[in-house]
Structures are given as C-alpha cells and as structure tokens.
Design a protein around this motif. Structure first.
Motif, short mmCIF file in Angstrom:
data_model
loop_
_atom_site.label_atom_id
_atom_site.label_comp_id
_atom_site.label_asym_id
_atom_site.label_seq_id
_atom_site.Cartn_x
_atom_site.Cartn_y
_atom_site.Cartn_z
N ALA A 199 0.82 -1.22 0.00
CA ALA A 199 0.00 0.00 0.00
C ALA A 199 0.85 1.27 0.00
O ALA A 199 0.30 2.37 -0.04
CB ALA A 199 -0.92 0.00 1.23
N HIS A 200 2.18 1.12 0.06
CA HIS A 200 3.09 2.26 0.10
C HIS A 200 2.84 3.16 1.31
O HIS A 200 2.86 4.39 1.20
CB HIS A 200 3.03 3.07 -1.19
CG HIS A 200 3.31 2.26 -2.41
ND1 HIS A 200 4.57 1.81 -2.73
CD2 HIS A 200 2.48 1.78 -3.38
CE1 HIS A 200 4.50 1.10 -3.84
NE2 HIS A 200 3.25 1.06 -4.25
N ILE A 201 2.60 2.51 2.48
CA ILE A 201 2.41 3.27 3.73
C ILE A 201 3.20 2.59 4.84
O ILE A 201 3.58 1.42 4.74
CB ILE A 201 0.92 3.34 4.15
CG1 ILE A 201 0.37 1.92 4.38
CG2 ILE A 201 0.09 4.10 3.14
CD1 ILE A 201 -0.95 1.88 5.12
N PHE A 202 3.44 3.36 5.89
CA PHE A 202 4.05 2.77 7.07
C PHE A 202 2.91 2.34 8.00
O PHE A 202 2.06 3.17 8.34
CB PHE A 202 4.96 3.77 7.79
CG PHE A 202 5.67 3.15 8.97
CD1 PHE A 202 6.81 2.39 8.78
CD2 PHE A 202 5.16 3.29 10.25
CE1 PHE A 202 7.45 1.79 9.85
CE2 PHE A 202 5.81 2.71 11.33
CZ PHE A 202 6.95 1.95 11.13
N PRO A 203 2.90 1.07 8.42
CA PRO A 203 1.79 0.59 9.26
C PRO A 203 1.87 1.18 10.68
O PRO A 203 2.78 0.86 11.45
CB PRO A 203 1.99 -0.92 9.28
CG PRO A 203 3.42 -1.14 8.95
CD PRO A 203 3.85 0.03 8.10
N ALA A 204 0.92 2.03 11.01
CA ALA A 204 0.95 2.78 12.27
C ALA A 204 0.92 1.87 13.50
O ALA A 204 1.58 2.16 14.50
CB ALA A 204 -0.21 3.76 12.31
N ASP A 205 0.17 0.77 13.45
CA ASP A 205 0.03 -0.07 14.65
C ASP A 205 1.29 -0.86 14.98
O ASP A 205 1.41 -1.42 16.07
CB ASP A 205 -1.17 -1.00 14.53
CG ASP A 205 -1.01 -2.06 13.46
OD1 ASP A 205 -0.29 -1.81 12.46
OD2 ASP A 205 -1.60 -3.15 13.61
N VAL A 206 2.25 -0.87 14.09
CA VAL A 206 3.51 -1.58 14.32
C VAL A 206 4.33 -0.91 15.43
O VAL A 206 5.02 -1.59 16.19
CB VAL A 206 4.32 -1.67 13.00
CG1 VAL A 206 5.75 -2.05 13.24
CG2 VAL A 206 3.64 -2.65 12.06
N THR A 207 4.23 0.39 15.54
CA THR A 207 5.03 1.12 16.51
C THR A 207 4.77 0.63 17.93
O THR A 207 5.70 0.38 18.69
CB THR A 207 4.77 2.63 16.41
OG1 THR A 207 5.06 3.04 15.07
CG2 THR A 207 5.62 3.42 17.38
N GLU A 208 3.51 0.48 18.30
CA GLU A 208 3.17 0.03 19.65
C GLU A 208 3.69 -1.39 19.90
O GLU A 208 4.26 -1.67 20.95
CB GLU A 208 1.67 0.08 19.88
CG GLU A 208 1.31 -0.22 21.31
CD GLU A 208 0.00 -0.97 21.47
OE1 GLU A 208 -0.11 -1.67 22.48
OE2 GLU A 208 -0.88 -0.84 20.60
N ILE A 209 3.51 -2.26 18.95
CA ILE A 209 3.97 -3.65 19.11
C ILE A 209 5.50 -3.69 19.19
O ILE A 209 6.07 -4.44 19.98
CB ILE A 209 3.44 -4.53 17.98
CG1 ILE A 209 1.92 -4.61 18.06
CG2 ILE A 209 4.05 -5.93 18.03
CD1 ILE A 209 1.26 -5.21 16.86
N ALA A 210 6.16 -2.88 18.39
CA ALA A 210 7.63 -2.85 18.40
C ALA A 210 8.17 -2.40 19.74
O ALA A 210 9.23 -2.86 20.16
CB ALA A 210 8.15 -1.95 17.28
#
Length: 138
Positions: free
Chosen positions: A89-100
């Motif tokens: 989708a050519h986007i950064f997945p926002a929900d990854v930050t919290e999991i990371a």
C-alpha cells in the motif's frame, strides 16, 4: 498478544528432543539472531522504513515459533504481516510502533525462559559433614 503463554512447553520439548545435545548451541544462535532482529525492527520503526521491517520480523517470527516462544512469535508475525501490507500500500503501518515497543521485553522474557529450560538439571547430593577448618575430627 499477552494472552499467549511465554513458551509453549510442547513445542519446546519437541525441539529439545529433536536437537538433543545441540539444543544449547542452537539456542545461542537464536539469542544472537533475535537481538539483531529486534534491533533491526526498532531501527526500521524509528526510520519509518516499512521495507526494512519485513525480513527481521519474518526471521524473528520463524525462530521464535520454532522454539515455542508464542507471544514473541505472534508479535513478530503481526509486524511482518503489517509490513508486507504496508509495502504493497506504500504506507508505514501505524500499529507496528506500539507492538515494536513491546518486542524487546517479549524477546528478553522468552530468551530467559528458554535459557532456563536449556540449563542442565542439577541433582544435589545431601550435604555431608566433613572434617575441615574449624571442625574436630572424630
């Protein structure tokens, strides 16, 4: 992700039986690779680099699940899937930050549990009273 046990004992016992005496050595590779993968995932999140998330998340997922580190493996799997979707989708997945942000503690917890499982069982012999410094013999 917290509803899953840290270690799936059945998977751990199966891989320990399969690897036999090689288990501690292979576990040390997991420890080294895991640190590198977690570092790479954290760097990718800081840099908002979706492509750079895929490989370390995939590696961490596979190795974690192989050892039975369920919570860690499922967190890495979520990051991998979100990253793959984000690449398309050519986007950064926002929900990854919290999991990371939870990934390193999950890794450290899983590694500690695995290292404990890999430690040889020591059977302690009963202590004998021996003559020695400060004790009378006889």
């Amino acid at each position: 992700m917290n509803e899953h046990p840290t270690i799936d004992r059945e998977k751990l016992n199966a891989i320990r039986a399969e690897l036999g005496t090689h288990f501690p050595r292979i576990l040390s590779y997991f420890a080294e690779d895991g640190v590198k993968s977690v570092d790479a995932i954290e760097d990718a999140v800081r840099n908002r680099d979706t492509v750079a998330l895929v490989r370390p998340a995939h590696t961490l997922k596979g190795e974690s699940l192989q050892f039975g580190a369920e919570a860690l493996g499922l967190a890495a799997e979520h990051i991998e899937k979100a990253a793959r979707d984000g690449v398309e989708a050519h986007i950064f997945p926002a929900d990854v930050t919290e999991i990371a942000t939870r990934l390193r503690p999950l890794f450290e917890e899983a590694l500690a549990a695995l290292q404990l499982a890999a430690a040889p069982t020591i059977t302690q012999a009963p202590l004998r009273r021996a003559a020695g410094f400060g004790r009378k013999v006889g």
